[in-house]
Design an enzyme around this catalytic site. Structure first.
Site, PDB file in Angstrom:
ATOM      1  N   ASP B 242       0.839  -1.195   0.000  1.00 29.71           N
ATOM      2  CA  ASP B 242       0.000   0.000   0.000  1.00 29.71           C
ATOM      3  C   ASP B 242       0.874   1.246   0.000  1.00 29.71           C
ATOM      4  OD1 ASP B 242      -2.442   1.170  -0.047  1.00 29.71           O
ATOM      5  OD2 ASP B 242      -3.061   0.485   1.929  1.00 29.71           O
ATOM      6  N   HIS B 337      -7.502  -0.831  -9.759  1.00 29.14           N
ATOM      7  CA  HIS B 337      -7.377   0.199  -8.730  1.00 29.14           C
ATOM      8  C   HIS B 337      -6.310   1.226  -9.086  1.00 29.14           C
ATOM      9  CE1 HIS B 337      -7.677   1.851  -4.675  1.00 29.14           C
ATOM     10  NE2 HIS B 337      -6.356   1.804  -4.587  1.00 29.14           N
TER      11      HIS B 337
END
Lengths: 429, 429
Positions: B242, B337
């Site tokens: 992330d 994404h």
């Protein structure tokens, strides 16, 4: 059963005492299994000395007893209980324990929990959550609740010591977070390694067992402590140093025999095992934190700063329960926690307390949902946890600032050799 | 305002670049406050280089901007929002912020949150929970919700950017865990230091503000990473790395101006400050974990193992959004994404995502209560979070495996010098 290098797990497995351990262990190889290993004394089981931590640290899964009992406490922990589903039988339970054993052993080495399936493009089905975490001292420890024996037609094999714990005054137990057929304790130096192991074991249980409850905790290794043993003390959310009077089962065979099942009359699956009592003890911090420090220290019987008993000395100085002030009042109050919890007060009852703190945010009433995941190991709860808790429940000064919200008791099987699975001697016995 | 050694907080504050930082900082002393410090470029704000961690690490509380924004992510975090009580007025709010500022500054140095009261037997009222933890890189960062301005008669001072976030499709927000008048972000290398700071700040708020929600998270510093900057990548419970496309505000003044409020038209209290968006994004792990790895990777647009884009290279290789397979299908799917979240797709919208993972056990329906505490910093949410989330909400492939459960936006005041308190220029302005 081959006695594997559990000594490498324990801090004492390195350095000069580690050399002794290896020699002792070699002498044991082929000498007849866990009972012999246990009988051999502190060399194999020692918990003293400095231990490696962090990503590269491996705690071997295989050995005469399960990892996670005498192992130093890892900073991250998850405790979970699962209930066998309606279709579970002995064969399915065995398949689950075989899968759990294999996955736990691989994850403890920092490997994915399953081997890649041929032709599946290298996809092991793993999510990668623990990638980069390394072995991280991961341990997974498995236990059985009383209900499992009934569900699997094993009632005759259920040990008497696995009877339900008695009701204690002031317990406010939530059945949904108490009990369970199967128990898993996960500990790791890394939060992702710990969550990954929990999720993996839950996934493997699908179709056989459903997770009943999960509790997650944390601790901190003693700063700069040369001896991060299982028995080391840690703070808890009340500020106490917890575990000071813990036994040191790695160093004293008599104490060890109170923690691990060693008797020759024990069933083979339980030899080298233990009983674990899990209690979720919420702390009423809004009240506790408002008390003057002397009140807090008198309730415990120890100083906040260094954990020394109020009768003087340092953390490890034995408490003098007879000491009195000049006015005749006992220094350690009649209801002080350490007086009521002392082995001396409880006819020698000994447990290895190896719990974690928890902080789960706010309750609906706005109070903090925080406290201690009390995890206590003993060879028999009837002579370990039960008498101590009976006495504490009758008047512990700390009790008014805590609430026991959940409770469980599990029998923890002995360790396994490669090729075996946890509980095999019970399920195939 | 004296510009204090925030450079020492940042990893770059040590070693050769740290020397440059100190020289640059000295040149700034007395040069006119936060705006000048911010204008001086990367020397003060650098986030590159290797940083100390652990018990002894101190992140200075004072400086031109609050600690906890450009600071590397600490392993333990608590986010909390509080609501002003019915009796709170500007004077009481100011007293609370003064008390919070003093306690946070002391705790960041590893000291008890309050000085001992004379005559009180050395009792500072502290619980001792953090004793032995050391400073542990503790940061406490404070922000203001829109409601605070109304409650304190400061509506004219409320920045336009602090307007409520728009509704996004598929949001399922829990009002009780969203919003709030006051925001506190706590980060630390030690779990007890973190809990202790949270409890201390809550205790100081008694009578003035009531805790509305608390969320607790964890992360792991990148193993062996030479550059544990605020922008470093961490795994999340889905297994993704992330934060790969995070800006590096310490290194690029243009990027920094998108994270911190630097404009000359900004109110003095907000100069050097920021806006923080907090979202509790639950992950539907039971579904996600059952997907084949290629499906998971296509939804994200990156490889699980190393975070490299599916168009090749390593984690830091820019994604090639134009790349196509031989059959003409884009390598990065239209709803992947990283395509929808890319600054390029969002007219340059940039945020510093500095969140934590959470694992809160089981929900009542048996699903894991786990996900990401998304924490994003930007100079203006209208050009940062909002356009990115608008685009993601229209079709992000990950959205079907996540649920946004809580949302909040806070204006975070600039840093303070010793003697000042956070928000002083707002409350006394």
């Amino acid at each position: 059963m081959t006695v594997e290098g559990r000594a490498a797990e324990e801090p004492g497995g390195r350095g000069p005492s580690g050399d002794r351990s290896r020699i002792a262990r070699r002498a044991l190889l082929g000498a007849g299994g866990a009972a012999a290993a246990l009988a051999a004394g502190g060399a194999v089981l020692t918990t003293s000395g400095a231990g490696a931590r962090g990503p590269a640290a491996v705690i071997p899964f295989h050995g005469p007893y399960q990892a996670g009992i005498l192992t130093r406490r890892q900073p991250y922990a998850h405790l979970a209980a699962l209930d066998l589903g309606p279709e579970a039988d002995r064969a399915r339970a065995a398949a689950l324990l075989r899968a759990w054993t294999g996955a736990a052993a691989r994850m403890s080495r920092g490997e994915p929990p399953a081997a890649a399936c041929p032709g599946a493009d290298g996809d092991t089905g793993d999510t990668g959550v623990a990638l980069g975490a390394g072995p991280a001292s991961l341990t997974a420890t498995f236990g059985f609740g009383a209900g499992l024996f009934d569900r699997l037609g094993l009632a005759p094999a259920r040990p008497e010591a696995l009877a339900p714990l008695p009701d204690f005054p002031d317990d406010r137990l939530d059945p949904a977070r108490s009990g369970g057929d199967l128990f898993v304790q996960i500990g790791a130096d890394d939060p992702f390694a710990a969550v990954h192991a929990l999720r993996t074991l839950q996934r493997l249980a699908r179709g056989t067992a459903r997770t009943r409850w999960v509790m997650s905790g944390f601790t901190r290794p003693p700063a700069g402590a040369p001896s991060p043993a299982a028995s080391g003390t840690h703070r808890n959310p009340m500020g106490q140093l917890d575990g000071t009077a813990n036994p040191a089962p790695g160093e004293d065979p008599a104490q060890r025999a109170r923690i691990l099942v060693t008797g020759s009359d024990a069933p083979p699956w339980l030899t080298g095992g233990s009983y674990v009592v899990v209690r979720r003890i919420r702390m009423l911090l809004d009240t506790w934190e408002g008390l003057p420090v002397h009140h807090r220290e008198e309730a415990v019987g120890r100083r906040v700063t260094d954990g020394a008993p109020l009768t003087g000395g340092t953390e490890r100085t034995p408490v003098d329960l007879e000491a009195a002030r000049p006015d005749g009042i006992p220094v350690i109050a009649a209801n002080a926690h350490i007086r009521l919890a002392a082995p001396r007060t409880n006819a020698g009852a000994t447990m290895l307390r190896r719990g974690w703190s928890y902080y789960d945010g706010l309750r609906p009433d706005g109070a903090p949902d925080a406290g201690l995941l009390f995890v206590a190991w003993q060879a028999d709860p009837r002579t370990g946890f039960v008498p101590v808790q009976r006495r504490l429940a009758r008047g512990d000064a700390l009790a008014r600032y805590t609430e026991h919200e959940a409770s469980a008791l599990f029998a923890v099987a002995g360790g396994v050799a490669p090729g075996e699975y946890v509980g095999q001697r019970l399920l195939e016995g």
